[in-house]
Write an enzyme that holds these catalytic residues in place. Structure first.
Site, PDB file in Angstrom:
ATOM      1  CG  ASP A 191      58.547 -80.827  57.897  1.00 30.36           C
ATOM      2  OD1 ASP A 191      57.303 -80.587  57.525  1.00 30.36           O
ATOM      3  OD2 ASP A 191      59.018 -82.086  58.532  1.00 30.36           O
ATOM      4  CB  SER A 192      55.833 -79.430  61.120  1.00 30.60           C
ATOM      5  OG  SER A 192      55.937 -80.507  60.696  1.00 30.60           O
ATOM      6  CE1 TYR A 194      54.484 -76.079  62.104  1.00 31.72           C
ATOM      7  CE2 TYR A 194      54.351 -75.908  59.653  1.00 31.72           C
ATOM      8  CZ  TYR A 194      54.730 -75.667  60.847  1.00 31.72           C
ATOM      9  OH  TYR A 194      55.743 -74.573  60.899  1.00 31.72           O
ATOM     10  N   GLY A 195      49.945 -80.934  62.095  1.00 34.24           N
ATOM     11  CA  GLY A 195      48.799 -81.885  61.898  1.00 34.24           C
ATOM     12  C   GLY A 195      47.793 -81.792  62.772  1.00 34.24           C
ATOM     13  CB  CYS A 232      54.952 -79.531  55.865  1.00 36.66           C
ATOM     14  SG  CYS A 232      53.972 -79.922  57.080  1.00 36.66           S
ATOM     15  CG  ASN A 233      52.402 -84.781  53.165  1.00 36.21           C
ATOM     16  OD1 ASN A 233      53.683 -85.082  53.358  1.00 36.21           O
ATOM     17  ND2 ASN A 233      52.148 -85.387  51.913  1.00 36.21           N
ATOM     18  CB  THR A 234      49.882 -80.560  57.763  1.00 37.30           C
ATOM     19  OG1 THR A 234      50.161 -82.040  58.129  1.00 37.30           O
ATOM     20  CG2 THR A 234      48.917 -79.928  58.459  1.00 37.30           C
ATOM     21  CB  CYS A 245      53.442 -87.407  57.308  1.00 34.05           C
ATOM     22  SG  CYS A 245      54.340 -86.431  58.292  1.00 34.05           S
ATOM     23  CG  HIS A 274      58.096 -85.824  60.313  1.00 32.61           C
ATOM     24  ND1 HIS A 274      57.511 -84.610  59.951  1.00 32.61           N
ATOM     25  CD2 HIS A 274      58.767 -85.814  61.600  1.00 32.61           C
ATOM     26  CE1 HIS A 274      57.950 -83.719  60.697  1.00 32.61           C
ATOM     27  NE2 HIS A 274      58.682 -84.172  61.620  1.00 32.61           N
TER      28      HIS A 274
END
Length: 258
Positions: free
Chosen positions: A11-12, A43-44, A74-76, A183, A185
């Site tokens: 993930d970011s 990352y977004g 990570c969604n992005t 996200c 997070h």
């Protein structure tokens, strides 16, 4: 089919540990290696090419650890890079994208909210998914500043509370009955979010669905571990303190440049 190589997760930053927890709970025999690219979070706000390049860097690291499968927690990164990753590398990838479908299908008010990063909401994959539910009003809200506060460990700060109120109150006024956390997070904000939302609004995140999909792919294509798993390994490229506080003292976090 047996395969005792580890599952890689990246993930970011620390947010993807919400996905790791779901995978670890469902698949306790699997060795897991978690990569927190906190130095480059969030990352977004980056370009699509930057997100692809960072994702490849992370995958290269995990493949050097002999990972049999990689979860893009990570969604992005999923919405912007997973097709490129699948075209580049020979292993399976599990992605994470906002759970719009269950929210839209179950909504009684035909209005749902989604809290996500700019990178996720701007992505082609998100728009394709959203277009499938044209009878549902989808209120999109970019969670400006939330990832940075979580990465700094400021989950309960006055600034966090103020931001969440500003993002959620228009959704409440619009009569949403589902809030999708877009996200990885954001599940760490659920206690604060519940203080703001009325009780009838349900919160959806993707952790359990990703864990089930990971198990399915292991069973069908890769192989499950049969040995008792060693302790999970956590790597971060910044100060490990916040990641350590999120996962607990029983696990080791190693600071490493990657």
């Amino acid at each position: 089919m047996t395969n005792n190589h580890p599952i890689g997760i990246f993930d970011s930053g620390i947010g993807g540990t919400s996905i790791w927890k779901a995978i670890h709970a469902l698949l306790p025999n699997e060795k897991t290696i978690y990569l927190a690219d906190s130095k480059n979070a969030p990352y977004g706000q980056k370009s699509k090419q930057e997100i692809i390049d960072l994702s490849k860097k992370n995958v290269d690291f995990l493949l050097n650890q002999n990972c049999k499968l990689v979860v893009v927690a990570c969604n992005t990164a999923t919405t912007n890079a997973i097709s490129e990753l699948r075209a580049t590398y020979p292993i399976p990838f599990i992605g994470i994208e906002p759970a719009i479908k269950p929210a839209a299908l179950n909504s009684k008010t035909q209005t749902i909210g989604i809290l996500a990063t700019q990178g996720t909401l701007n992505s082609d994959l998100f728009h394709k998914t959203a277009e499938m539910f044209q009878h549902t009003k989808i209120m999109e809200q970019v969670g400006h500043g939330l990832v940075q506060l979580i990465e700094a460990g400021d989950l309960n700060s006055p600034e966090m509370t103020q931001l969440l109120h500003s993002y959620l109150e228009p959704m409440i006024a619009a009569n949403i009955d589902y809030l999708v956390l877009g996200c990885s997070h954001y599940p760490y904000l659920i206690p604060q979010i519940k203080k703001i939302l009325p009780e009838h609004i349900q919160i959806i995140d993707s952790g359990e669905a990703v864990a089930r999909q990971t198990r399915n792919i292991l069973q069908e294509k890769v192989g499950l571990a049969t040995l008792e798993a060693p302790k999970p390994i956590f790597y971060t490229n910044t100060n490990p303190h916040v990641l350590q506080s999120i996962i607990g003292q029983e696990y080791t976090v190693e600071e490493k440049e990657f």
